[in-house]
Each structure stands twice: as C-alpha cells, then as structure tokens.
Scaffold this active site. Sequence first.
Site: not given
Ligand code: E4P
Length: 228
Positions: A83
Amino acid sequence: MKIFLDTADIEEIRMAARWGVLDGVTTNPSLYAKVGGSYDDVLRQICDITSGPVSAEVVAEHADGMLTEGRHFAKLAPNIVVKVPMSEEGLEAISRFAEEGIKTNCTLIFTANQGLLAAKAGASILSPFIGRLDDINEEGMIVVRELVAIVELHDIETEVLTASVRHPRHVTEAALAGSHIATLPFKVLQQMVHHPLTDKGIVTFRQDWEKARAAAASISEKAAARSN
Ligand code: E4P
C-alpha cells in the site's frame, strides 16, 4: 463486489473468514497501532487466514525507502499487496513496483484524477477514501462513481476499492456504483448482518417452536396416560 476487512485485529479477520464473506484485508499504520506487536507477524498471521490480497502500508517519505519497505513486505507472503500513499514519490514507487511485478494499492485517494494517475503508474488497486470526504462536507461516493466510470471507459486494468467506509449504506452505494472492492471496519460488517426485524423474527420463531413442542409433548403425555 469483493469484501475486505479494514483491520489488523486477527480475531475479527478469523470471524469474517468463518462467515465465508472475506475476500481480503487492508491494514494501515493506524490500524496496526491499535493491535501492536510486530507488523510482520501480524501480516503473516493475516495471510495465513486469507489467501486474498492483504495490504501492507509503507511509511517512508521517498520512493527508495518505499521500495525497500515494500520489497520486504512482498517477501512475507505471496498475497501481500504493497500500500503506497498518493504522492509524487508514491507514484514513482508504484511505477517501479509494477516493473518488478509487485502489486500495489494506492491509498489516500480523494479525487478521480489522483486515481487516474495511480492507475497509469501501474497500481493494481485504487483506494478512494469516502468517509473522510463525507466528514468535510463533500460527497465521497462521487469519486468512486467517477473512478469506476473512468476505469471501465478506458478499459484500465485496475480495481477500485472503496475505503474509509463508515456505515452499511456506504457499502450498498459502493456496490451499486460498480466498485470492485469495499473494505469495511468489522463493526460495519456486523451491522450489515443484522436487521431488527430479522433478529426479532429469529427470537419469535424459536419461541413459537418451543411452544409447539411443549404442546405436542403435553398431548402425547395425556394420550399415554389415557391408554394406561
Ligand atoms: C483502507 O485501506 C484505509 O486505510 C481505511 O479505510 C481508512 O479508513 P478511515 O478513514 O476510517 O481511517
């Protein structure tokens, strides 16, 4: 639409896997901070539970650092997806990972243009954050709709992953928009299972069943007593 769990909590991942609805997992530094321990161990344990894509996020500022972290993650298990945050350095890292055959999930996408660039650089997954856009009075789902349309119109080989999901309605809207994947906090997955009328209906059916069984038992007891 594939359903990923947005967590580093092993018990939550095990439970979703038992329900037969788990297609993959996304983690990030904030989710990892909630469980602690060794990030490598957490990732290995997740990859033992699911053979679907498991996102492991890099934190380095520059492309070379991202590459070092990502190459390390990619060696932990065959289903690791690196990622990488949307940035100039992130795009360079995505492009170099693509050359090396390492799959990437471009994270922190807030516009369709950012997603388009990440796809061009070679990201296998694009992660628009809808909840964080809703939080600042924008409509996050617009980015999902635009990105899905762009990917389909130009036949781009990538998947749109709806991220930063806050509630079950987001999941329905992501599915209707043609999002390839949605990643959900475990709480949202649980909320999707339940409906007050479903839960009430299960209790009522069980109570009626017990009443009917008791009535049937009482009739047989009376019949047995009469025949004696
Ligand atoms: C997923 O890959 C993201 O890191 C995540 O959905 C972020 O979510 P949040 O905005 O609730 O932190």
